[in-house]
Design a protein around this motif. Structure first.
Motif, PDB file in Angstrom:
ATOM      1  N   ALA A  86      -3.027 -28.134  -0.986  1.00 18.33           N
ATOM      2  CA  ALA A  86      -3.886 -27.677  -1.365  1.00 18.33           C
ATOM      3  C   ALA A  86      -4.283 -29.217  -0.338  1.00 18.33           C
ATOM      4  CB  ALA A  86      -4.219 -28.016  -2.332  1.00 18.33           C
ATOM      5  N   LEU A  87      -4.047 -30.342  -0.375  1.00 15.21           N
ATOM      6  CA  LEU A  87      -4.325 -31.377   0.652  1.00 15.21           C
ATOM      7  C   LEU A  87      -2.974 -30.953   1.929  1.00 15.21           C
ATOM      8  CD1 LEU A  87      -3.166 -34.832  -1.367  1.00 15.21           C
ATOM      9  CD2 LEU A  87      -4.975 -33.315  -0.925  1.00 15.21           C
ATOM     10  N   ASP A  88      -2.365 -30.403   2.150  1.00 15.22           N
ATOM     11  CA  ASP A  88      -1.965 -29.668   3.241  1.00 15.22           C
ATOM     12  C   ASP A  88      -2.830 -29.053   3.895  1.00 15.22           C
ATOM     13  OD1 ASP A  88       0.271 -31.312   2.931  1.00 15.22           O
ATOM     14  OD2 ASP A  88       1.513 -29.906   2.270  1.00 15.22           O
ATOM     15  N   VAL A  89      -3.324 -28.261   2.788  1.00 11.62           N
ATOM     16  CA  VAL A  89      -4.791 -27.163   3.984  1.00 11.62           C
ATOM     17  C   VAL A  89      -5.585 -27.509   4.223  1.00 11.62           C
ATOM     18  CG1 VAL A  89      -6.439 -25.150   3.399  1.00 11.62           C
ATOM     19  CG2 VAL A  89      -3.547 -25.137   2.091  1.00 11.62           C
ATOM     20  N   TYR A  90      -6.147 -28.979   3.592  1.00  4.58           N
ATOM     21  CA  TYR A  90      -7.625 -29.849   4.053  1.00  4.58           C
ATOM     22  C   TYR A  90      -6.857 -30.513   4.955  1.00  4.58           C
ATOM     23  CZ  TYR A  90     -11.720 -32.501   3.035  1.00  4.58           C
ATOM     24  OH  TYR A  90     -12.367 -33.484   2.988  1.00  4.58           O
ATOM     25  N   PHE A  91      -6.227 -31.351   5.121  1.00  5.21           N
ATOM     26  CA  PHE A  91      -5.194 -32.212   6.014  1.00  5.21           C
ATOM     27  C   PHE A  91      -6.247 -32.154   7.365  1.00  5.21           C
ATOM     28  CE2 PHE A  91      -2.495 -34.707   8.415  1.00  5.21           C
ATOM     29  CZ  PHE A  91      -2.700 -36.399   7.309  1.00  5.21           C
ATOM     30  N   PRO A  92      -5.585 -31.302   7.925  1.00  8.01           N
ATOM     31  CA  PRO A  92      -6.907 -31.001   9.712  1.00  8.01           C
ATOM     32  C   PRO A  92      -8.093 -31.485   8.788  1.00  8.01           C
ATOM     33  CG  PRO A  92      -4.870 -29.260   9.110  1.00  8.01           C
ATOM     34  CD  PRO A  92      -5.825 -29.916   7.874  1.00  8.01           C
ATOM     35  N   GLN A  93      -9.364 -31.096   8.589  1.00  5.64           N
ATOM     36  CA  GLN A  93     -10.093 -31.187   8.477  1.00  5.64           C
ATOM     37  C   GLN A  93     -10.884 -32.321   8.085  1.00  5.64           C
ATOM     38  OE1 GLN A  93     -11.389 -28.863   9.398  1.00  5.64           O
ATOM     39  NE2 GLN A  93      -9.680 -27.177   9.041  1.00  5.64           N
ATOM     40  N   ILE A  94      -9.658 -33.737   8.331  1.00  4.46           N
ATOM     41  CA  ILE A  94     -10.330 -34.882   7.445  1.00  4.46           C
ATOM     42  C   ILE A  94     -10.348 -35.664   8.893  1.00  4.46           C
ATOM     43  CG2 ILE A  94      -9.360 -36.659   6.655  1.00  4.46           C
ATOM     44  CD1 ILE A  94      -7.888 -35.077   4.237  1.00  4.46           C
ATOM     45  N   SER A  95     -11.037 -36.304   9.432  1.00  3.86           N
ATOM     46  CA  SER A  95     -11.812 -36.445  10.424  1.00  3.86           C
ATOM     47  C   SER A  95     -11.169 -38.655  10.201  1.00  3.86           C
ATOM     48  CB  SER A  95     -13.054 -36.881  10.382  1.00  3.86           C
ATOM     49  OG  SER A  95     -13.954 -36.947   9.742  1.00  3.86           O
ATOM     50  N   ASN A  96     -10.693 -38.905   8.977  1.00  3.43           N
ATOM     51  CA  ASN A  96     -10.992 -40.448   9.149  1.00  3.43           C
ATOM     52  C   ASN A  96      -9.612 -40.668   8.974  1.00  3.43           C
ATOM     53  OD1 ASN A  96     -10.588 -42.800   7.970  1.00  3.43           O
ATOM     54  ND2 ASN A  96     -12.644 -43.589   6.632  1.00  3.43           N
ATOM     55  N   ALA A  97      -8.925 -40.938   9.849  1.00  8.74           N
ATOM     56  CA  ALA A  97      -7.664 -41.607   9.992  1.00  8.74           C
ATOM     57  C   ALA A  97      -7.378 -42.588   8.979  1.00  8.74           C
ATOM     58  CB  ALA A  97      -6.956 -42.592  11.273  1.00  8.74           C
ATOM     59  N   ASN A  98      -7.315 -43.102   8.311  1.00 11.55           N
ATOM     60  CA  ASN A  98      -7.086 -43.426   6.993  1.00 11.55           C
ATOM     61  C   ASN A  98      -6.886 -43.539   5.561  1.00 11.55           C
ATOM     62  OD1 ASN A  98      -7.225 -46.606   8.463  1.00 11.55           O
ATOM     63  ND2 ASN A  98      -9.200 -46.954   7.833  1.00 11.55           N
ATOM     64  N   GLN A  99      -7.654 -42.227   5.621  1.00 10.47           N
ATOM     65  CA  GLN A  99      -7.225 -41.247   4.303  1.00 10.47           C
ATOM     66  C   GLN A  99      -6.123 -40.321   5.125  1.00 10.47           C
ATOM     67  OE1 GLN A  99     -10.987 -38.726   4.098  1.00 10.47           O
ATOM     68  NE2 GLN A  99     -12.507 -40.302   3.248  1.00 10.47           N
ATOM     69  N   ARG A 100      -6.155 -40.449   6.320  1.00 13.46           N
ATOM     70  CA  ARG A 100      -4.895 -39.791   6.303  1.00 13.46           C
ATOM     71  C   ARG A 100      -3.567 -39.890   6.029  1.00 13.46           C
ATOM     72  NH1 ARG A 100      -5.227 -35.639  11.886  1.00 13.46           N
ATOM     73  NH2 ARG A 100      -6.825 -34.082  11.349  1.00 13.46           N
ATOM     74  N   LYS A 101      -3.893 -41.348   6.415  1.00 13.83           N
ATOM     75  CA  LYS A 101      -2.581 -42.325   6.362  1.00 13.83           C
ATOM     76  C   LYS A 101      -2.237 -42.258   5.197  1.00 13.83           C
ATOM     77  CE  LYS A 101      -1.415 -47.295   6.718  1.00 13.83           C
ATOM     78  NZ  LYS A 101      -2.383 -48.598   7.363  1.00 13.83           N
ATOM     79  N   TYR A 102      -3.487 -42.676   4.084  1.00 12.25           N
ATOM     80  CA  TYR A 102      -3.017 -42.869   2.588  1.00 12.25           C
ATOM     81  C   TYR A 102      -2.561 -41.746   2.437  1.00 12.25           C
ATOM     82  CZ  TYR A 102      -5.626 -47.269   2.991  1.00 12.25           C
ATOM     83  OH  TYR A 102      -6.414 -48.239   2.982  1.00 12.25           O
ATOM     84  N   ILE A 103      -2.797 -40.329   2.219  1.00 11.11           N
ATOM     85  CA  ILE A 103      -2.356 -38.923   2.158  1.00 11.11           C
ATOM     86  C   ILE A 103      -0.895 -39.422   2.329  1.00 11.11           C
ATOM     87  CG2 ILE A 103      -2.434 -36.691   2.306  1.00 11.11           C
ATOM     88  CD1 ILE A 103      -5.824 -36.713   2.602  1.00 11.11           C
ATOM     89  N   VAL A 104      -0.398 -39.366   3.396  1.00 11.01           N
ATOM     90  CA  VAL A 104       0.520 -39.182   3.679  1.00 11.01           C
ATOM     91  C   VAL A 104       1.636 -40.679   3.456  1.00 11.01           C
ATOM     92  CG1 VAL A 104       2.270 -39.594   5.973  1.00 11.01           C
ATOM     93  CG2 VAL A 104      -0.003 -38.204   6.635  1.00 11.01           C
ATOM     94  N   MET A 105       1.159 -41.832   3.322  1.00  7.42           N
ATOM     95  CA  MET A 105       2.317 -42.996   2.535  1.00  7.42           C
ATOM     96  C   MET A 105       2.160 -42.319   1.009  1.00  7.42           C
ATOM     97  SD  MET A 105       0.412 -46.027   3.837  1.00  7.42           S
ATOM     98  CE  MET A 105       1.041 -47.552   2.727  1.00  7.42           C
ATOM     99  N   ALA A 106       1.417 -41.455   0.269  1.00 12.96           N
ATOM    100  CA  ALA A 106       1.368 -40.812  -0.772  1.00 12.96           C
ATOM    101  C   ALA A 106       2.587 -40.047  -0.956  1.00 12.96           C
ATOM    102  CB  ALA A 106      -0.085 -40.736  -1.798  1.00 12.96           C
ATOM    103  N   ASP A 107       2.458 -39.133  -0.387  1.00 11.20           N
ATOM    104  CA  ASP A 107       3.323 -37.659  -0.077  1.00 11.20           C
ATOM    105  C   ASP A 107       4.774 -38.765  -0.005  1.00 11.20           C
ATOM    106  OD1 ASP A 107       4.762 -35.662   0.402  1.00 11.20           O
ATOM    107  OD2 ASP A 107       3.752 -34.749   2.647  1.00 11.20           O
ATOM    108  N   LEU A 108       4.521 -39.442   1.241  1.00  9.33           N
ATOM    109  CA  LEU A 108       6.504 -40.498   1.381  1.00  9.33           C
ATOM    110  C   LEU A 108       5.939 -40.764  -0.468  1.00  9.33           C
ATOM    111  CD1 LEU A 108       8.345 -41.490   2.975  1.00  9.33           C
ATOM    112  CD2 LEU A 108       6.941 -42.628   3.135  1.00  9.33           C
ATOM    113  N   GLY A 109       6.013 -41.465  -0.886  1.00  8.05           N
ATOM    114  CA  GLY A 109       6.214 -42.585  -2.316  1.00  8.05           C
ATOM    115  C   GLY A 109       6.486 -41.499  -3.566  1.00  8.05           C
ATOM    116  N   VAL A 110       5.569 -39.987  -3.598  1.00  4.12           N
ATOM    117  CA  VAL A 110       6.331 -39.481  -4.651  1.00  4.12           C
ATOM    118  C   VAL A 110       7.268 -38.369  -4.115  1.00  4.12           C
ATOM    119  CG1 VAL A 110       4.882 -37.672  -5.913  1.00  4.12           C
ATOM    120  CG2 VAL A 110       3.529 -38.784  -5.521  1.00  4.12           C
ATOM    121  N   SER A 111       6.894 -38.369  -2.576  1.00  2.00           N
ATOM    122  CA  SER A 111       8.526 -37.579  -2.717  1.00  2.00           C
ATOM    123  C   SER A 111       9.925 -37.970  -2.828  1.00  2.00           C
ATOM    124  CB  SER A 111       8.506 -37.041  -1.306  1.00  2.00           C
ATOM    125  OG  SER A 111       7.605 -36.301  -0.942  1.00  2.00           O
TER     126      SER A 111
END
Length: 217
Positions: A86-111
């Protein structure tokens, strides 16, 4: 936001379902989601047997912890895949670079964490299955399938780690290229010491040429 930041184009574009489903990390997440379903589905359906008594026993050497572990990481992994999908679907609509960074870091850590947990689960289930004697006639195929897909999950979640790390580096490199020192936007501070000139030695204020004379009455 301009360009490609953390693996997605700038916000505001239309969502392209076909392009989204063809992305490698999307396909890998769907595969990981399916593997999780297979693992906990096989254990919950045929992993508990009443071999000798009326009480249900875990098919993996009658060790209930093995069944609980397999079901636990399978169900939670299934939910994690759904959340990040669901976050991948919503990801391109996020305009804040910091929010994108946190999502990618969470994906990296959880994976990375779930890659390790699947490795532990594969070793645990394999060990308990090796000590299962006698091997039951019913449920043996499901037990072997859960072990096999636990092994496959190690690689699928490992690929998610690689994709998340790649997206993180893309964002970090883009930020470093676009960052400029804000001090360059202001003129240099004048050096007061260099501009100050001391008056020549011995110079005094010019005396008043007219002497004061008290008024006469």
């Amino acid at each position: 936001m301009e360009g490609n930041v953390y693996g997605a184009a700038k916000a505001g574009g239309a969502f392209d379902l076909k392009n989204f489903l063809q992305q490698p990390h999307t396909l890998t997440r769907i595969v990981s989601w399916i593997f999780s379903i297979v693992v906990f589905g096989c254990i919950t359906s045929d992993g508990y047997m009443n071999l000798y008594t009326s009480d249900l026993k875990c098919i993996f050497n009658e060790n209930v912890n093995a069944c609980h572990y397999g079901v636990g990481i399978g169900v939670i992994g299934f939910l994690i895949c759904m959340a990040f999908f669901a976050l991948d679907v919503y990801f391109p609509q996020i305009s804040n670079a910091n929010q994108r960074k946190y999502i990618v870091m969470a994906d990296l850590g959880v994976s990375a964490l779930w890659t390790f947990l699947w490795f532990v689960g594969f070793c645990f289930l394999t060990n308990q299955w090796a000590y299962t004697n006698p091997v039951p006639l019913i449920g043996a195929d499901s037990a072997r399938a859960s072990i096999a897909f636990s092994f496959f999950s190690i690689f699928s979640w490992g690929l998610l780690v690689c994709f998340a790390f790649k997206r993180y580096r893309m964002g970090a490199e883009d930020f470093s290229e676009r960052y400029t020192d804000p001090s360059h936007d202001y003129p240099p501070y004048p050096n007061v010491a260099e501009n100050y000139q001391q008056p020549p030695f011995g110079s005094t204020a010019a005396p008043n040429s007219e002497e004061y004379k008290p008024p006469t009455y």
